[in-house]
Design a protein around this motif. Structure first.
Motif, mmCIF file in Angstrom:
data_model
loop_
_atom_site.group_PDB
_atom_site.id
_atom_site.type_symbol
_atom_site.label_atom_id
_atom_site.label_comp_id
_atom_site.label_asym_id
_atom_site.label_seq_id
_atom_site.Cartn_x
_atom_site.Cartn_y
_atom_site.Cartn_z
ATOM 1 N N GLY A 64 -23.382 59.863 -21.254
ATOM 2 C CA GLY A 64 -22.951 60.327 -22.568
ATOM 3 C C GLY A 64 -22.905 59.192 -23.567
ATOM 4 O O GLY A 64 -23.346 59.318 -24.710
ATOM 5 N N LYS A 65 -22.394 58.037 -23.117
ATOM 6 C CA LYS A 65 -22.273 56.907 -24.040
ATOM 7 C C LYS A 65 -23.645 56.367 -24.425
ATOM 8 O O LYS A 65 -23.814 55.782 -25.492
ATOM 9 N N ASN A 69 -27.376 61.858 -28.595
ATOM 10 C CA ASN A 69 -26.557 62.820 -29.323
ATOM 11 C C ASN A 69 -25.285 62.138 -29.858
ATOM 12 O O ASN A 69 -24.516 61.557 -29.097
ATOM 13 N N PHE A 70 -25.090 62.225 -31.166
ATOM 14 C CA PHE A 70 -23.977 61.541 -31.822
ATOM 15 C C PHE A 70 -22.629 61.957 -31.241
ATOM 16 O O PHE A 70 -21.787 61.118 -30.905
ATOM 17 N N TYR A 71 -22.422 63.280 -31.079
ATOM 18 C CA TYR A 71 -21.108 63.763 -30.639
ATOM 19 C C TYR A 71 -20.818 63.377 -29.200
ATOM 20 O O TYR A 71 -19.714 62.973 -28.854
ATOM 21 N N LEU A 72 -21.851 63.513 -28.345
ATOM 22 C CA LEU A 72 -21.669 63.119 -26.946
ATOM 23 C C LEU A 72 -21.302 61.643 -26.854
ATOM 24 O O LEU A 72 -20.407 61.244 -26.113
ATOM 25 N N ARG A 73 -22.003 60.823 -27.668
ATOM 26 C CA ARG A 73 -21.789 59.384 -27.636
ATOM 27 C C ARG A 73 -20.360 59.050 -28.056
ATOM 28 O O ARG A 73 -19.669 58.279 -27.420
ATOM 29 N N LYS A 74 -19.923 59.665 -29.154
ATOM 30 C CA LYS A 74 -18.575 59.398 -29.666
ATOM 31 C C LYS A 74 -17.522 59.873 -28.672
ATOM 32 O O LYS A 74 -16.527 59.188 -28.409
ATOM 33 N N LEU A 75 -17.756 61.062 -28.118
ATOM 34 C CA LEU A 75 -16.771 61.645 -27.196
ATOM 35 C C LEU A 75 -16.565 60.734 -25.984
ATOM 36 O O LEU A 75 -15.429 60.363 -25.648
ATOM 37 N N SER A 76 -17.680 60.325 -25.357
ATOM 38 C CA SER A 76 -17.515 59.476 -24.166
ATOM 39 C C SER A 76 -16.991 58.102 -24.555
ATOM 40 O O SER A 76 -16.204 57.515 -23.821
ATOM 41 N N TRP A 78 -14.908 57.370 -26.971
ATOM 42 C CA TRP A 78 -13.460 57.450 -27.184
ATOM 43 C C TRP A 78 -12.701 57.645 -25.891
ATOM 44 O O TRP A 78 -11.632 57.082 -25.701
#
Lengths: 268, 294
Positions: A64-65, A69-76, A78
């Motif tokens: 994910g990091k 994908n922007f959201y996946l990257r941010k989610l993982s 954080w």
């Protein structure tokens, strides 16, 4: 009372089998060895389950990091930041009180207020975050030529991931991951000191070592026993992970094997 | 604290909160943040000192000293840190009392360990039972600081030991060929040059130290964890003019955010420091900077 009797009485005390009352006086070495060893069951329970389940989430977090994908990257990102940036001790406290208040409205969550589920959940998230970061680093370090070779063979998508990316990532991350595993087992000793109740005095190894130190006011016996148990556990872990390391590196000439170096990282 | 706080029952939400958060008890929570910072401030240099000593000992030519140094470095591996914390606090306390007992009360004939008790004469008690409360608190805090310094000293020793070995051999050889004595090489070449190699490790250790500060709670110090639990518990209107339910989860959320901010800020500072120190150093980082032309 012979030592065998004591082992029969207290050997499985930490999971509620055998004698109900903890010894109150006349503590022998055998008492201390048996009860602290019995507490190790909990440490192994927490460590093993958190490690195996955390492994899966860690792989997902690393992917994910590294994802586009922007959201996946941010989610993982954080998730990893929150669990790596704050002390595990505070995470335990926070999670316990959170579960306690959630229990009011959702009764099916009530197991989470007991250590076997709640603390396991926190440890699972914590180790997933730490290993996720390790795997992410390894993912970034995969040689470009390996990926190009995979492309040249016409691999793509999942088969490329399963045959090339994932094994290489594990191979690169394995030494660091071994240390993470060791420290996860050490971190399990925090569970019963952070609000999670030791129901009917069924605690882990440190819980019993602390019990003896409090009762006898002599720290020089129970803590070295605990230390001995943990050094033994650490050696077993290093052995097991070394075997896996050999398997991961089996195709490489012997001198190219990445050595597992035991590096220290203390508190989470 | 504020004047409108005199009657908290008829306040609007925001001013109620501002009054609630400034009660004398909450001031204790804020002071305990100071305790944590103080602990960090004292422990970091002390641990570095211990670490330096350990690293020098581990490099010694005399076998016994080398063994002690290596033993100190490796003993904290393989064993959970928290066990060390719990162990050292009692062990140091007993060691001090035992020594004082031997010096101050030589005529005492009974054994110190009587079954499950540890008995020393009244004069040897630490702190003396007649001393005021704040001395007890300071003594407890100092014990905690010392314990932290021992454990983290071992980790610092490991880092510094590695850093000393990372200083390029050629630098040492050049110094020797200039006719410097061993002492001079150590002071003028080895120690100044090792820091850049030690910095990543020490930075990491600093973050770990920050994250270890909540363990003060286990050592019996009234720190932020203690106050968060105290203040967050359910309060009925009988005992306080600010009754509330179980708010511990919010207090610990606050602590979580405090630590996240603290570690993040430290990370940024360490990165900057690393960049500043790499300037001109014979390392990869320094080389990169030269090529970029900064």
């Amino acid at each position: 009372m012979s030592c065998l009797d004591i082992i029969a009485d207290y050997g499985l005390r930490s999971i509620g089998l055998g004698e109900r009352l903890l010894p109150r006086s006349d503590f022998t070495l055998c008492h201390q060895f048996t009860l602290i060893g019995s507490g190790m069951i909990w440490n192994i329970y927490f460590g093993t389950l958190a490690l195996t389940s955390g492994f899966i989430l860690a792989t997902l977090l690393a992917l994910g990091k590294a994802s586009k994908n922007f959201y996946l990257r941010k989610l993982s990102g954080w998730f990893i930041f929150i669990f790596r940036g704050s002390p595990l001790f505070i995470q335990f406290f926070f999670a316990y009180f959170l579960f306690l208040s959630l229990k009011q409205s959702f009764t099916f969550l009530s197991p989470l207020t007991s250590a076997w589920a709640g603390a396991l959940f926190v440890l699972f998230c914590n180790t997933a975050a730490y290993s996720g970061e390790i795997f992410y680093g390894a993912l970034q370090a995969i040689p470009k030529s390996d990926l190009e070779a995979a492309d040249a063979y016409g691999m793509s998508g999942f088969s490329r991931f399963r045959r090339i990316v994932w094994p290489t990532m594990l191979r690169l991350a394995w030494p660091a991951y071994t240390n993470e595993a060791i420290f996860l087992f050490h971190a399990t000793t925090l569970v019963f000191f952070s609000s999670f109740p030791a129901w009917q005095q069924r605690g882990d190894a440190l819980y019993y070592a602390n019990y003896f130190a409090d009762k006898t006011f002599n720290p020089f016996i129970p803590y070295p026993i605990l230390a001995g148990y943990f050094i033994f556990l650490t050696l077993i872990l290093i052995g097991l992970f070394g075997l896996a390391n050999r398997k991961l590196n089996i195709h490489l000439p012997k001198d190219k094997h990445t050595k597992i170096k035991f590096r220290i990282r203390l508190i989470r | 604290m504020f004047e409108f706080c005199a009657n908290p029952e008829n306040l609007s939400e925001f001013s109620w909160l501002s009054c609630y958060l400034t009660t004398p008890k909450h001031m204790n929570l804020f002071y305990s943040v100071g305790t944590v910072l103080l602990l960090l401030l004292i422990t970091a240099p002390t641990a570095l000192l211990f670490g330096f000593g350990g690293a020098v000992m581990a490099r010694s030519k005399i076998f016994l000293i080398r063994l002690t140094g290596n033993g100190y470095i490796s003993i904290v591996r393989g064993v959970p840190d928290i066990a060390f914390f719990l162990f050292f606090v009692i062990a140091i306390d007993q060691l001090l009392e035992w020594t004082r007992h031997k010096i101050l009360c030589p005529e005492w004939s009974e054994p110190i360990r009587q079954g499950n008790d540890f008995v020393v004469c009244t004069a040897a008690k630490l702190p003396l039972s007649s001393s005021p409360q704040w001395i007890h608190e300071v003594y407890g805090f100092l014990l905690a600081v010392f314990t932290f310094a021992i454990v983290f000293g071992a980790f610092a020793a490991n880092i510094l030991y590695g850093a000393m070995r990372a200083v390029p051999k050629t630098q040492i050889e050049t110094a020797v060929s200039f006719g410097m004595t061993e002492r001079q090489v150590f002071r003028r070449i080895l120690v100044p040059q090792m820091w850049i190699f030690a910095l990543p490790g020490l930075g990491n250790l600093w973050m770990i130290l920050i994250k270890a500060t909540p363990l003060l709670f286990l050592l019996g110090v009234e720190d932020i964890v203690y106050w968060a639990r105290e203040l967050g518990g359910t309060k009925t209107a009988k005992f306080t003019s600010y009754p509330h339910g179980d708010w511990r989860v919010w207090y610990f959320l606050g602590l979580l955010i405090f630590y996240l901010a603290f570690t993040r800020a430290s990370e940024l500072v360490i990165d900057t420091l690393m960049r500043t120190l790499s300037r001109g150093a014979a390392t990869l980082g320094g080389d990169l900077q030269r090529h970029v032309g900064r």
